[in-house]
Design an enzyme around this catalytic site. Structure first.
Site, PDB file in Angstrom:
ATOM      1  N   SER A   7       9.852   7.881   8.372  1.00 42.48           N
ATOM      2  CA  SER A   7       8.849   8.942   8.401  1.00 42.48           C
ATOM      3  C   SER A   7       7.795   8.713   9.483  1.00 42.48           C
ATOM      4  O   SER A   7       7.329   9.652  10.116  1.00 42.48           O
ATOM      5  CB  SER A   7       8.151   9.054   7.039  1.00 42.48           C
ATOM      6  OG  SER A   7       9.054   9.428   6.032  1.00 42.48           O
ATOM      7  N   GLU A  28       2.269  -2.694  -0.422  1.00 40.81           N
ATOM      8  CA  GLU A  28       1.243  -2.589   0.615  1.00 40.81           C
ATOM      9  C   GLU A  28       0.300  -3.787   0.637  1.00 40.81           C
ATOM     10  O   GLU A  28      -0.161  -4.191   1.707  1.00 40.81           O
ATOM     11  CB  GLU A  28       0.452  -1.286   0.433  1.00 40.81           C
ATOM     12  CG  GLU A  28       1.239  -0.032   0.759  1.00 40.81           C
ATOM     13  CD  GLU A  28       2.204   0.408  -0.332  1.00 40.81           C
ATOM     14  OE1 GLU A  28       2.168  -0.195  -1.439  1.00 40.81           O
ATOM     15  OE2 GLU A  28       2.986   1.346  -0.096  1.00 40.81           O
ATOM     16  N   PHE A  53      -1.358   5.319   1.214  1.00 36.03           N
ATOM     17  CA  PHE A  53      -0.858   4.131   0.542  1.00 36.03           C
ATOM     18  C   PHE A  53      -1.664   2.882   0.899  1.00 36.03           C
ATOM     19  O   PHE A  53      -1.586   1.870   0.192  1.00 36.03           O
ATOM     20  CB  PHE A  53       0.614   3.918   0.882  1.00 36.03           C
ATOM     21  CG  PHE A  53       1.508   5.063   0.490  1.00 36.03           C
ATOM     22  CD1 PHE A  53       1.097   6.005  -0.442  1.00 36.03           C
ATOM     23  CD2 PHE A  53       2.768   5.212   1.064  1.00 36.03           C
ATOM     24  CE1 PHE A  53       1.913   7.074  -0.806  1.00 36.03           C
ATOM     25  CE2 PHE A  53       3.584   6.281   0.714  1.00 36.03           C
ATOM     26  CZ  PHE A  53       3.160   7.202  -0.217  1.00 36.03           C
ATOM     27  N   HIS A  77       0.324  10.511   8.130  1.00 34.82           N
ATOM     28  CA  HIS A  77       0.421  11.540   7.092  1.00 34.82           C
ATOM     29  C   HIS A  77      -0.927  11.752   6.397  1.00 34.82           C
ATOM     30  O   HIS A  77      -1.044  11.690   5.176  1.00 34.82           O
ATOM     31  CB  HIS A  77       1.494  11.174   6.063  1.00 34.82           C
ATOM     32  CG  HIS A  77       2.890  11.275   6.606  1.00 34.82           C
ATOM     33  ND1 HIS A  77       3.316  10.484   7.646  1.00 34.82           N
ATOM     34  CD2 HIS A  77       3.931  12.076   6.268  1.00 34.82           C
ATOM     35  CE1 HIS A  77       4.579  10.788   7.917  1.00 34.82           C
ATOM     36  NE2 HIS A  77       4.976  11.752   7.108  1.00 34.82           N
TER      37      HIS A  77
END
Length: 279
Positions: A7, A28, A53, A77
């Site tokens: 992505s 993460e 995230f 994003h």
């Protein structure tokens, strides 16, 4: 990478240099912790995932600053402009989160050329550098030779007759330019500033810009570009009005244009506000 390489397109880096690519999957905190460890041994790590995230790793980012770590965080994003993925995927607090980190820089490029230059600048930053990237295709604004020093900005529209100035960053730069073109056709010239560096911010340019300032960002109202602009203006005698357009209601799924308009940060909404202000 936090299992989003297809992505964010860090998969292209993986193909070019697989020996320098570390896949940590959906972890993460581990990703940021690994980055801190890599910089201890003299490497320059870039930890990349969706901006939303990175909130899961906030304590690790905070402790990285306590340790004086030198890392780059890339958050993609961001904002309602990601469209159909919905609110759970939209980074709307990332500017606020990263501006609050001690010794950080917060960068928000709008096109390909500025992204390249700001990646280079982030890699040289002595602390924690946050780079917010855009999901949508954006047309070129700048040339390959343009410079983007941290702490700077770009004045994209300016005339001696300006009635106001729109201050934008990232994806909202294009909304600001579209609004400026609409208003110019109505005989209302306005300036446009691309505030690609939120921390440090170019206070000198902002203080010299024609007021009122209309600040537009794809972020919650609190803690982002608007607050950074006000803080910069407060370093001198406060003068002129500042109006802030940002996301104030929980967004839903939709097209980027629909969601920007619903949030009040579209070109049409910007133009309408400027019209009301100057008239």
């Amino acid at each position: 990478d936090g299992e989003v390489a297809n992505s964010t397109y860090t998969e292209f880096f993986q193909k070019e240099a697989p020996e320098r690519f570390l896949e940590v999957f959906i972890a993460e905190q581990l990703m940021v912790g690994a980055a801190v460890g890599l910089q201890v041994v003299g490497l320059t790590p870039v930890a990349a995932t969706f901006g939303a995230f990175l909130t899961r790793a906030y304590d690790f980012i905070r402790m990285a600053a306590v340790s004086g770590a030198r890392i780059v965080l890339a958050g993609s994003h961001a904002g309602v402009s990601i469209g159909q993925d919905g609110a759970s995927q939209m980074a709307l607090e990332d500017f606020s989160m990263m501006r609050s980190i001690h010794g950080s820089t917060v960068l928000s490029p709008a096109d390909a050329s500025s992204t390249v230059r700001l990646v280079e600048a982030a890699l040289d930053w002595p602390g924690i550098a946050y780079l917010r990237t855009i999901r949508e295709d954006t047309p070129p604004l700048y040339g390959a030779g343009d410079e983007f020093p941290i702490g700077g900005s770009k004045v994209l529209r300016q005339t001696a007759d300006d009635r106001a100035t729109v201050v934008a960053t990232g994806i909202t730069v294009f909304q600001a330019l579209e609004a400026a073109d609409q208003l110019k056709g109505e005989g209302i010239p306005v300036g446009v500033i691309d505030c690609y560096s939120l921390k440090p911010i170019d206070g000198e340019t902002l203080r010299g810009a024609v007021k009122p300032l209309v600040v537009v960002e794809d972020h919650w109202l609190e803690g982002g570009l608007g607050d950074a602009v006000l803080a910069a203006l407060a370093e001198d005698a406060l003068e002129g009005r500042v109006v802030h357009l940002a996301v104030t209601e929980m967004p839903h799924s939709g097209t980027p244009d629909e969601l920007r308009d619903a949030a009040g940060i579209s070109a049409v909404r910007i133009a309408g506000l400027v019209r009301d202000l100057v008239q």
